[in-house]
Motif scaffolding. Structure first.
Motif, short mmCIF file in Angstrom:
data_model
loop_
_atom_site.label_atom_id
_atom_site.label_comp_id
_atom_site.label_asym_id
_atom_site.label_seq_id
_atom_site.Cartn_x
_atom_site.Cartn_y
_atom_site.Cartn_z
N THR A 1 -4.72 10.94 -5.35
CA THR A 1 -5.28 9.83 -4.57
C THR A 1 -6.06 8.90 -5.50
N TYR B 1 0.84 -1.21 0.00
CA TYR B 1 0.00 0.00 0.00
C TYR B 1 0.87 1.26 0.00
N SER B 2 1.94 1.25 0.79
CA SER B 2 2.82 2.42 0.84
C SER B 2 3.50 2.65 -0.50
N GLY C 1 0.70 8.39 -6.51
CA GLY C 1 0.72 9.82 -6.16
C GLY C 1 1.64 10.60 -7.08
N PRO D 1 -4.62 1.52 -4.63
CA PRO D 1 -3.68 0.99 -3.62
C PRO D 1 -4.38 0.26 -2.48
N SER E 1 0.87 3.64 -3.21
CA SER E 1 0.38 5.00 -2.98
C SER E 1 1.41 6.02 -3.45
#
Length: 525
Positions: free
Chosen positions: A221, A67-68, A75, A225, A71
């Motif tokens: 956003t 997820y990190s 982004g 993710p 993202s």
């Protein structure tokens, strides 16, 4: 030289032991970590709960890391520009603050009464020149600068300012509104107001202008993710738990197979955790069920054999009795002596029949534990002495010597005397019946820990191991012909075993150098 070199090295190590301390500490730390990992691995391998917790933690950390990273990537790809006027407003405020500081510093740095007027005049000229330079620069930056008195009357203005009078309260509100967060992203005139001293009187310095925008980029956003992380967590947990789920399915399949009656089925013990323990217990259950069913089948077979044997053993003497009684009833005899012989044979056979029925009754009672034992403390030496005296005459008639080896010390046991006499009579009777003539029967007794052991030994034909194991089974006779002349009812040893076991003792048989040895082990009183 090598010896001296070794000594020199050892002396250097003794002089500077601290040089090796970090390496020993690091080695100890590594060994500790390895031991800790081994212990944790062992504990996790023994607990399915810890395995599920470890799998859940791995999946959660993997999903969070994914997820990190996703993202950050999304982004960067989906950046959006953001216009911000905060830095421009800050520059306007800094410029106004610098000009106000210049005016206030100049007016408050000197006391005209204490200094030379020429110095004061020179400083004022320098300050006015510097302020004029700052005012010119602000005007070139399109900032509007004015200085008012306390009432709002303009007493100094830049070249791009045309006001002669301003509303001080309105300027203060405008200056405060400019600094509010929701106005930092709007393009509008910003003002800064500071109190100053101009030409010796209290005044206000007002600097206003349109702030310059600052363009920055915000990361975009996306729900991808989060959704992909959840999917990754589910997929990882599925694959990490798939092996255990397959093992559970294998155990369920094995249990279903066992339930269908295939008791020889065994499941594989693949782990040391609760599932492995379940597999072990399943195998143990199947094994015990198999043994129980085999015992039930054996009991059923023995029951059928019992009916068959009882029928055979009852029919044989009963047929003879009926035959001789029929001869007597039909007066089919020549002399009275012959009739008396027929009558004697019928009577003997009826006694044998009665003895067989009595043995069968006793065995059935003992097998179902329906006969209560009236135990009492008695010296086993005295009981054996008395029994052996009763067997002396029958033994002499059959040319058999009774040898006894009984200790003088009285050994006491808690037994039912009548039932135990039946046991010893049966064993001594068998020894007399099957010993070669002439022969010797040896009876001995000894103490072993908290028990007493009685052994009855005599010469006999060698038996196979299978025959030895079957001696205590009901209706078993060594003589395969089952002749009534060579054997009794076949229940004697079975009854003896039941009686001894009811006394919490044990009975067995051994074969040594052409001799057969029966032994009885009883607990001491």
């Amino acid at each position: 030289m090598n010896k001296h070199a070794t000594l020199d090295s050892a002396s250097r190590l003794n002089r500077f032991p601290f040089t090796w301390f970090p390496f020993n500490l690091l080695r100890g730390l590594i060994l500790f970590v390895l031991d800790l990992i081994t212990i944790l691995k062992t504990q996790v391998g023994r607990s399915i709960r810890l395995q599920l917790m470890a799998a859940f933690t791995i999946c959660l950390l993997s999903a969070f890391l994914f997820y990190s990273l996703s993202s950050a990537i999304f982004g960067e790809i989906k950046q959006s520009p953001v216009i911000d006027y905060e830095s421009g407003i800050q520059r306007i405020d800094n410029e106004a603050q610098s000009m106000a500081f210049l005016l206030n510093e100049s007016s408050g740095s000197f006391d005209a009464k204490e200094l030379n007027p020429d110095i004061v005049a020179e400083h004022e000229a320098q300050r006015n020149s510097e302020f004029a330079e700052r005012l010119k620069r602000a005007t070139e930056n399109r900032y509007k600068v004015i200085i008012t008195d306390l009432t709002g009357k303009v007493i100094l203005q830049g070249s791009n300012a045309a006001e002669t009078n301003v509303d001080i309260h309105k300027l203060i509100r405008s200056s405060m509104d400019t600094r509010r967060e929701h106005n930092l992203s709007r393009r509008q005139e910003a003002s800064s107001l500071y109190p100053v001293t101009y030409k010796g009187q209290p005044s206000y310095l007002v600097l206003s202008g349109i702030p310059e925008p600052n363009i920055s980029y915000e990361r975009g956003t996306s729900p991808f993710p989060l959704i992909s992380s959840i999917v990754l967590f589910i997929v990882l947990f599925y694959f990490l738990s798939q092996r255990k789920m397959r093992y559970i399915e294998e155990l369920a399949s094995g249990l279903l197979t066992i339930a269908t009656g295939k008791l020889d089925t065994r499941v594989i013990e693949r782990s040391d955790d609760e599932l492995g323990s379940l597999a072990k217990n399943m195998n143990l259950m199947a094994e015990k069920l198999q043994l129980k069913i085999e015992e039930e089948r054996r009991a059923e077979r023995l029951k059928n054999e019992l009916v068959t044997n009882v029928s055979h053993d009852l029919r044989t003497p009963l047929t003879l009795i009926m035959g001789y009684l029929r001869l007597l009833n039909d007066k089919n005899y020549e002399t009275e002596q012959q009739a008396q012989t027929y009558l004697s044979i019928a009577y003997n056979k009826s006694e044998k029949l009665n003895s067989l029925i009595d043995d069968l009754f006793i065995y059935t009672k003992l097998a179902h534990q329906d006969i209560p034992l009236n135990k009492e403390g008695i010296a086993l030496n005295d009981l054996l002495e008395q029994l052996l005296e009763e067997f002396v005459t029958p033994a002499e008639e059959q040319q058999v010597i009774l040898s006894r080896q009984l200790p003088k010390e009285k050994i006491f046991v808690n037994i039912d005397v009548d039932q135990m006499i039946r046991v010893f009579e049966n064993l001594l009777g068998n020894a007399l019946k099957y010993s070669p003539k002439p022969g010797v029967i040896d009876v001995s007794m000894s103490r072993e820990l908290r028990s007493v052991v009685v052994r009855i030994r005599n010469n006999a034909d060698e038996l196979s191991q299978e025959e030895l194991e079957q001696l205590f089974e009901r209706f078993f006779r060594v003589d395969a012909s089952r002749s009534s002349h060579t054997g009794g009812s076949g229940l004697g040893l079975a009854i003896a075993k039941s009686i001894v076991e009811a006394h919490d003792g044990s009975i067995g048989v051994e074969q040594q150098d052409g001799e057969i040895v029966f032994f009885i082990k009883l607990k001491l009183a």
